[in-house]
Design an enzyme around this catalytic site. Structure first.
Site, short mmCIF file in Angstrom:
data_model
loop_
_atom_site.label_atom_id
_atom_site.label_comp_id
_atom_site.label_asym_id
_atom_site.label_seq_id
_atom_site.Cartn_x
_atom_site.Cartn_y
_atom_site.Cartn_z
N TYR A 1 -1.32 -5.48 -2.53
CA TYR A 1 -2.11 -4.53 -3.32
C TYR A 1 -2.09 -3.15 -2.68
O TYR A 1 -1.70 -2.98 -1.52
CB TYR A 1 -3.55 -5.04 -3.49
CG TYR A 1 -4.40 -4.97 -2.24
CD1 TYR A 1 -4.45 -6.03 -1.35
CD2 TYR A 1 -5.14 -3.82 -1.95
CE1 TYR A 1 -5.22 -5.97 -0.20
CE2 TYR A 1 -5.93 -3.75 -0.81
CZ TYR A 1 -5.96 -4.83 0.08
OH TYR A 1 -6.71 -4.75 1.22
N CYS A 2 -2.51 -2.14 -3.46
CA CYS A 2 -2.66 -0.77 -2.96
C CYS A 2 -3.86 -0.16 -3.69
O CYS A 2 -4.82 -0.87 -3.96
CB CYS A 2 -1.37 0.03 -3.14
SG CYS A 2 -0.78 0.11 -4.85
N SER A 3 -3.83 1.12 -4.03
CA SER A 3 -4.98 1.73 -4.70
C SER A 3 -4.88 1.67 -6.23
O SER A 3 -5.85 1.40 -6.91
CB SER A 3 -5.13 3.20 -4.29
OG SER A 3 -5.66 3.29 -2.99
#
Ligand SMILES: [Zn+2]
Ligand SMILES: [Zn+2]
Length: 184
Positions: A136-138
């Site tokens: 995941y990231c933002s």
């Protein structure tokens, strides 16, 4: 004469059958898409390699993209069922620890390796090669590319969390699992 005509019809049938099959094979092996970047251009199909005119990413074979997508809600369910799932956060350490402008928090027990360093730090993930791993990231712009890098390097069970941490509070923030997984 009648027989010759019949033969011709038969031959042309065979020809079109063979041609159709060849065409199908060609379609399958010549579908290129944008190296996953999380933008709409990821879904545009092109018939030859090159670079994406929208984001500048390399075009890769569509069937080489083998990671799955999961929503934050699905991630919560997976962690509840299989607590040993590996969570990989590919943002910068500043974003991970809440020192960047955007403060979305990170997930409990997540490993932080920025996307820029992922390929040179794969050794740190060698124990996760055959494990289930969720990236995941933002905003889910970096994590699809990170997921692709992992599968290209032999990781067997890779999932990308759609939406990223920016949608966490709005989508699962009210669930107990959503609350307990979020570290601020
Ligand atoms: Zn893309
Ligand atoms: Zn693109």
């Amino acid at each position: 004469m009648k027989h010759l005509l019949l033969l011709l019809v038969l031959l042309s049938g065979l020809f079109f059958q063979a041609y159709g099959q060849k065409k199908n094979v060609k379609q399958d092996s010549e579908q290129y898409v944008c190296l996953p970047c999380g933008s709409d251009c990821d879904h545009a199909i092109v018939d030859k390699p090159g670079t994406c005119p929208h984001c500048g990413m390399r075009l890769v074979l569509k069937n080489s993209i083998v990671f799955k997508n999961v929503t934050p809600a699905e991630l919560c369910k997976i962690v509840a069922l299989r607590p040993d799932v590996v969570l990989l956060d590919v943002r910068t350490p500043e974003e991970f620890t809440g020192k960047a402008d955007e403060k979305f928090g990170h997930l409990k027990n997540a490993i932080n390796i920025p996307i820029q360093e992922l390929e040179s730090r794969l050794a740190e993930l060698k124990d996760a090669k055959n494990k289930e791993i969720i990236v995941y990231c933002s905003h889910s712009h970096r994590s699809p590319r990170a997921s692709y890098i992992l599968t290209e390097n032999g990781f067997k069970n890779v999932k990308n969390m759609t939406g990223g941490m920016s949608v966490w509070t709005g989508s699962v923030g009210q669930l107990s699992m959503g609350k307990s997984l979020l570290i601020r």
